[in-house]
Design a protein around this motif. Structure first.
Motif, mmCIF file in Angstrom:
data_model
loop_
_atom_site.group_PDB
_atom_site.id
_atom_site.type_symbol
_atom_site.label_atom_id
_atom_site.label_comp_id
_atom_site.label_asym_id
_atom_site.label_seq_id
_atom_site.Cartn_x
_atom_site.Cartn_y
_atom_site.Cartn_z
ATOM 1 N N ALA A 282 0.824 -1.214 0.000
ATOM 2 C CA ALA A 282 0.000 0.000 0.000
ATOM 3 C C ALA A 282 0.856 1.261 0.000
ATOM 4 C CB ALA A 282 -0.932 -0.009 1.209
ATOM 5 N N VAL A 283 1.822 1.327 0.911
ATOM 6 C CA VAL A 283 2.665 2.521 1.012
ATOM 7 C C VAL A 283 3.556 2.647 -0.223
ATOM 8 C CG1 VAL A 283 4.495 3.651 2.351
ATOM 9 C CG2 VAL A 283 2.621 2.481 3.531
ATOM 10 N N GLY A 284 4.091 1.517 -0.685
ATOM 11 C CA GLY A 284 4.927 1.545 -1.883
ATOM 12 C C GLY A 284 4.156 1.996 -3.101
ATOM 13 N N ASP A 285 2.887 1.601 -3.176
ATOM 14 C CA ASP A 285 2.055 2.004 -4.306
ATOM 15 C C ASP A 285 1.806 3.509 -4.299
ATOM 16 O OD1 ASP A 285 0.346 1.819 -6.534
ATOM 17 O OD2 ASP A 285 -1.401 1.604 -5.246
ATOM 18 N N ALA A 286 1.451 4.057 -3.132
ATOM 19 C CA ALA A 286 1.146 5.493 -3.036
ATOM 20 C C ALA A 286 2.370 6.355 -3.336
ATOM 21 C CB ALA A 286 0.593 5.814 -1.651
ATOM 22 N N LEU A 287 3.495 6.040 -2.696
ATOM 23 C CA LEU A 287 4.704 6.847 -2.891
ATOM 24 C C LEU A 287 5.351 6.568 -4.243
ATOM 25 C CD1 LEU A 287 6.253 6.584 0.699
ATOM 26 C CD2 LEU A 287 5.133 8.561 -0.340
ATOM 27 N N GLY A 288 5.351 5.291 -4.646
ATOM 28 C CA GLY A 288 5.919 4.953 -5.948
ATOM 29 C C GLY A 288 5.143 5.577 -7.086
ATOM 30 N N SER A 289 3.816 5.683 -6.929
ATOM 31 C CA SER A 289 2.992 6.309 -7.968
ATOM 32 C C SER A 289 3.340 7.776 -8.135
ATOM 33 C CB SER A 289 1.503 6.157 -7.624
ATOM 34 O OG SER A 289 1.099 4.813 -7.719
ATOM 35 N N CYS A 290 3.700 8.447 -7.044
ATOM 36 C CA CYS A 290 4.115 9.854 -7.141
ATOM 37 C C CYS A 290 5.356 9.985 -8.007
ATOM 38 C CB CYS A 290 4.382 10.424 -5.745
ATOM 39 S SG CYS A 290 2.914 10.640 -4.728
ATOM 40 N N VAL A 291 6.311 9.064 -7.830
ATOM 41 C CA VAL A 291 7.529 9.081 -8.632
ATOM 42 C C VAL A 291 7.207 8.794 -10.096
ATOM 43 C CG1 VAL A 291 9.781 7.986 -8.985
ATOM 44 C CG2 VAL A 291 8.950 8.403 -6.657
ATOM 45 N N THR B 117 -0.909 1.014 -11.401
ATOM 46 C CA THR B 117 -1.951 1.958 -11.003
ATOM 47 C C THR B 117 -1.706 3.351 -11.564
ATOM 48 O OG1 THR B 117 -0.785 2.362 -8.899
ATOM 49 C CG2 THR B 117 -2.527 0.716 -8.881
ATOM 50 N N SER B 118 -0.493 3.617 -12.067
ATOM 51 C CA SER B 118 -0.194 4.913 -12.687
ATOM 52 C C SER B 118 -0.474 4.914 -14.184
ATOM 53 C CB SER B 118 1.280 5.301 -12.448
ATOM 54 O OG SER B 118 1.512 5.587 -11.083
ATOM 55 N N LEU B 119 -0.815 3.768 -14.741
ATOM 56 C CA LEU B 119 -1.114 3.718 -16.172
ATOM 57 C C LEU B 119 -2.268 4.635 -16.572
ATOM 58 C CD1 LEU B 119 -0.599 0.001 -17.261
ATOM 59 C CD2 LEU B 119 0.577 2.025 -18.124
ATOM 60 N N PRO B 120 -3.339 4.755 -15.757
ATOM 61 C CA PRO B 120 -4.383 5.723 -16.135
ATOM 62 C C PRO B 120 -3.843 7.141 -16.268
ATOM 63 C CG PRO B 120 -5.233 4.217 -14.486
ATOM 64 C CD PRO B 120 -3.760 3.937 -14.603
ATOM 65 N N PRO C 77 11.550 1.194 6.166
ATOM 66 C CA PRO C 77 11.995 2.592 6.028
ATOM 67 C C PRO C 77 12.521 2.911 4.638
ATOM 68 C CG PRO C 77 13.523 1.311 7.383
ATOM 69 C CD PRO C 77 12.334 0.448 7.152
ATOM 70 N N LEU C 78 12.651 1.866 3.798
ATOM 71 C CA LEU C 78 13.112 2.069 2.426
ATOM 72 C C LEU C 78 12.155 2.950 1.631
ATOM 73 C CD1 LEU C 78 15.465 1.091 0.591
ATOM 74 C CD2 LEU C 78 13.950 -0.735 -0.191
ATOM 75 N N HIS C 79 10.886 3.020 2.056
ATOM 76 C CA HIS C 79 9.914 3.859 1.352
ATOM 77 C C HIS C 79 10.270 5.343 1.453
ATOM 78 C CE1 HIS C 79 7.276 0.517 0.529
ATOM 79 N NE2 HIS C 79 7.253 0.176 1.792
ATOM 80 N N LEU C 80 11.112 5.675 2.417
ATOM 81 C CA LEU C 80 11.562 7.061 2.545
ATOM 82 C C LEU C 80 12.306 7.510 1.296
ATOM 83 C CD1 LEU C 80 11.673 9.438 4.568
ATOM 84 C CD2 LEU C 80 13.839 8.528 5.396
ATOM 85 N N VAL C 81 12.952 6.566 0.612
ATOM 86 C CA VAL C 81 13.671 6.876 -0.633
ATOM 87 C C VAL C 81 12.712 7.445 -1.675
ATOM 88 C CG1 VAL C 81 14.984 5.897 -2.551
ATOM 89 C CG2 VAL C 81 15.453 5.153 -0.209
ATOM 90 N N SER C 82 11.560 6.787 -1.836
ATOM 91 C CA SER C 82 10.581 7.253 -2.819
ATOM 92 C C SER C 82 10.011 8.612 -2.447
ATOM 93 C CB SER C 82 9.444 6.234 -2.952
ATOM 94 O OG SER C 82 9.917 5.026 -3.485
ATOM 95 N N ALA C 83 9.774 8.830 -1.130
ATOM 96 C CA ALA C 83 9.231 10.112 -0.679
ATOM 97 C C ALA C 83 10.206 11.249 -0.995
ATOM 98 C CB ALA C 83 8.933 10.064 0.816
ATOM 99 N N VAL C 84 11.478 11.038 -0.690
ATOM 100 C CA VAL C 84 12.493 12.073 -0.935
ATOM 101 C C VAL C 84 12.700 12.273 -2.438
ATOM 102 C CG1 VAL C 84 14.925 12.684 -0.629
ATOM 103 C CG2 VAL C 84 13.638 11.687 1.268
#
Length: 331
Positions: A65-74, A222-225, A275-282
């Motif tokens: 879930a968290v990877g999807d939300a932050l990864g989609s931003c990237v 999920t970013s394909l749309p 905490p690796l998800h912090l990479v995508s956020a930054v």
């Protein structure tokens, strides 16, 4: 085959979605920026919402879930660089209105709130009430303030802007266009919500770990749309509609993090993930900063006649983010 079918449906419905969305902007006078930021961005972000809620409430996979939300931003910000590869003439950000800087700034604020939540969760319990973490009300508040501020800014701009775009559908009323927009949106949402389940089966066969799957593969699905709709905007020349869709989707993705936390019963969502998800956020914050610089600088120069300097930086940052998440020894 299922993956290709979903993409085909999104492609066909996405073109109609942008066409009627642009028509709504013309008839209401609200402009492509606001329509893309709220109306279209919400529709294209619903697959992330469905994937996130399913991951935390049914499958109990918080990293997905968290990877999807932050990864989609990237991924969404990468779409702007992809647009430059297909666009002729000046780069995308050279033609985008400077009002996008305001929504980009709020995007950095929300991403920063998520990053601080991840940092705090790594050092202790961040429980606020029940199983909900303190980052959740913060993200909701930031999102509401952002939408309210952007609406008031757009309202002020509309009052001071006298020239209106020509009505491309003079024979259709706003209600008729709204109905057609809703039908196109329904097809995009249904196909988009099916993508995470298709990608989950593919990733299970490939044996990918959850952090990689959530941040890269599920997020890509999920970013394909957003990708299809944005390229459709480019096709009809609606640059501000496209940029507004990207930035609005990123704002909504941060609201999705808060919603996911409400559905994750075991405890604060950000405290249960890597905490690796912090990479995508930054990375997403840095890429948004590049976007702001590109909108202000408005350079017409292209690198090797293919892309702009800002888009090249977005590609490089995306590659770095991918390497840091999937590098040997990454968790």
């Amino acid at each position: 085959m299922s993956f290709g079918l979903c993409v085909a449906v999104i492609g066909a419905a996405g073109f109609k979605l942008t066409t009627y969305g642009d028509a709504i902007a013309d008839k209401t006078g609200m402009g492509g920026t606001w329509i893309g930021l709220v109306l279209i961005a919400t529709v294209t972000s619903l697959p992330e919402l469905a994937a996130g809620v399913t991951a935390v409430a049914v499958a109990l996979l918080p990293d997905i879930a968290v990877g999807d939300a932050l990864g989609s931003c990237v991924y969404n910000l990468l779409i702007l660089a992809i647009m430059d590869l297909f666009k002729r003439g000046p780069p995308v950000l050279a033609e985008a209105r400077q009002e996008h800087v305001l929504s980009a700034g709020f995007g950095i604020l929300l991403l920063g709130g998520a990053a601080l939540g991840l940092i705090a969760a790594a050092s202790g319990d961040t429980r606020l009430v029940g199983h909900v973490g303190f980052a959740t009300p913060t993200l909701v508040l930031f999102y509401l303030v952002a939408i309210r501020t952007l609406y008031r800014y757009q309202e002020r701009e509309v009052k001071s802007f006298t020239e209106r775009e020509p009505d491309r559908f003079p024979d259709l009323t706003l209600r008729q266009i709204g109905v057609r927009y809703a039908i196109a949106a329904l097809f995009v949402v249904v196909a988009g919500m099916a993508l995470p389940f298709v990608s989950e089966r593919i990733s299970a066969v490939m044996g990918w770990n959850q952090s990689f799957t959530g941040t890269l593969f599920t997020a890509m699905s999920t970013s394909l749309p957003e990708l299809v709709v944005t390229l459709s905007c480019l096709r009809i020349g609606a640059i501000d509609l496209a940029v507004g869709n990207i930035l609005g989707s990123n704002l909504f993705n941060m609201l999705i993090l808060a919603i996911d936390d409400l559905f994750y019963a075991p405890g604060p969502l950000l405290g249960a993930v890597s905490p690796l998800h912090l990479v995508s956020a930054v990375t997403a914050m840095t890429m948004t900063g590049v976007l702001i610089a590109g909108v202000f600088f408005r350079s017409n120069q292209r690198v090797l006649r293919r892309t702009s300097w800002t888009s090249l930086l977005l590609f490089i940052l995306f590659a770095i983010n991918t390497w840091l998440i999937y590098r040997p020894g990454g968790h």
